[in-house]
Design an enzyme around this catalytic site. Structure first.
Site, short mmCIF file in Angstrom:
data_model
loop_
_atom_site.label_atom_id
_atom_site.label_comp_id
_atom_site.label_asym_id
_atom_site.label_seq_id
_atom_site.Cartn_x
_atom_site.Cartn_y
_atom_site.Cartn_z
N SER A 153 0.85 -1.19 0.00
CA SER A 153 0.00 0.00 0.00
C SER A 153 0.88 1.23 0.00
O SER A 153 1.92 1.25 0.66
CB SER A 153 -0.90 0.01 1.24
N TYR A 180 -2.03 -1.28 10.04
CA TYR A 180 -2.06 -1.55 8.60
C TYR A 180 -0.80 -1.04 7.92
O TYR A 180 -0.18 -1.75 7.12
CB TYR A 180 -3.30 -0.90 7.99
#
Length: 246
Positions: A140, A153
């Site tokens: 990401s 995350y």
């Protein structure tokens, strides 16, 4: 055999394929002629996608090492590509790092980091047997620019980037290429929780303004799973339409 620049005849395994980015990528790869095996913890949705594409399906819990190992054992023949997409991305944001509870932290790391390692380990023999194995990990861009209030995350996806580089070194002698894509906010179910202000920030901060659908990265993933992509091994590609945090 696959064509020089295609996926015909290549057996590809996708985790997290029941919906969102995984399902979109699966459809794109099926249209490109790949033989697919899909896996997800969401059995009903995953089986529906697999049935629609004529693919095999396996239930998979990335938190359970036995479940991961069983999938690796069940693979039918050589494996030409692994798309490590399964991850926890929702219900964990909007919280300062001091308020993240340990159970959430451990769950995210177990699935996103340990699960990626276990899945790669389980598939390594079949990837070696294919003679042209490719692994594409889903990272990401939040780990590139440091998104706030998303610590578990961001930490997990930063680890995936580092693992990609290390795995490329370890698997390179076997002719296996390992890369990662680092999308920004895509228009999938997993980003519905993201505040509109953040969506707007991405929309205006991209070199190509506006929202980014998951279909936008499908062609990149397809290439990275093909034979010619070996030259990119070890690379993390920010597939975010040129987003720059300002």
């Amino acid at each position: 055999m696959s064509s020089a620049n295609g996926l015909e005849g290549r057996h590809l395994l996708l985790t997290g394929a029941a919906r969102g980015l995984g399902a979109v990528i699966a459809r794109h790869l099926a249209e490109a002629g790949a033989q697919l095996t899909l896996a997800d913890i969401l059995e009903e949705e995953g089986r529906a996608v697999a049935a629609d594409l004529g693919a095999a399906f396996h239930a998979l819990d990335l938190r359970d090492p036995d479940s991961v190992a069983a999938l690796g054992t069940a693979l039918d023949g050589p494996l030409h590509g692994l798309f490590n997409n399964g991850a926890i991305a929702t219900g964990i944001g909007g919280i300062g790092f001091e308020d993240v509870d340990i159970e959430t932290w451990d769950r995210v790391i177990e699935v996103n980091v340990r699960g990626t390692w276990l899945m790669t380990r389980a598939c390594a023999p079949a990837l070696r047997a294919s003679g042209s194995g490719r692994i594409v990990n889903v990272a990401s861009d939040t780990a590139l620019w440091g998104a706030p209030n998303l610590m578990s995350y961001v930490a997990s996806k930063g680890a995936v980037m580092s693992m990609t580089r290390s795995l490329a070194r370890e698997l390179g002698p076997d002719g296996i290429g390992v890369t990662a894509i680092a999308p920004g906010i895509l228009t999938t179910e997993s980003t519905e929780y993201v505040p509109q202000a953040r969506h707007d920030q991405y929309g205006t901060g991209r070199a190509v303004p506006g929202p980014q659908p998951p279909e936008d990265v499908a062609g990149t993933v397809a290439f990275l799973l093909s034979e010619p992509a070996l030259t990119l091994t070890g690379q993390v590609l920010p597939v975010n339409r040129g987003f720059v945090f300002t």
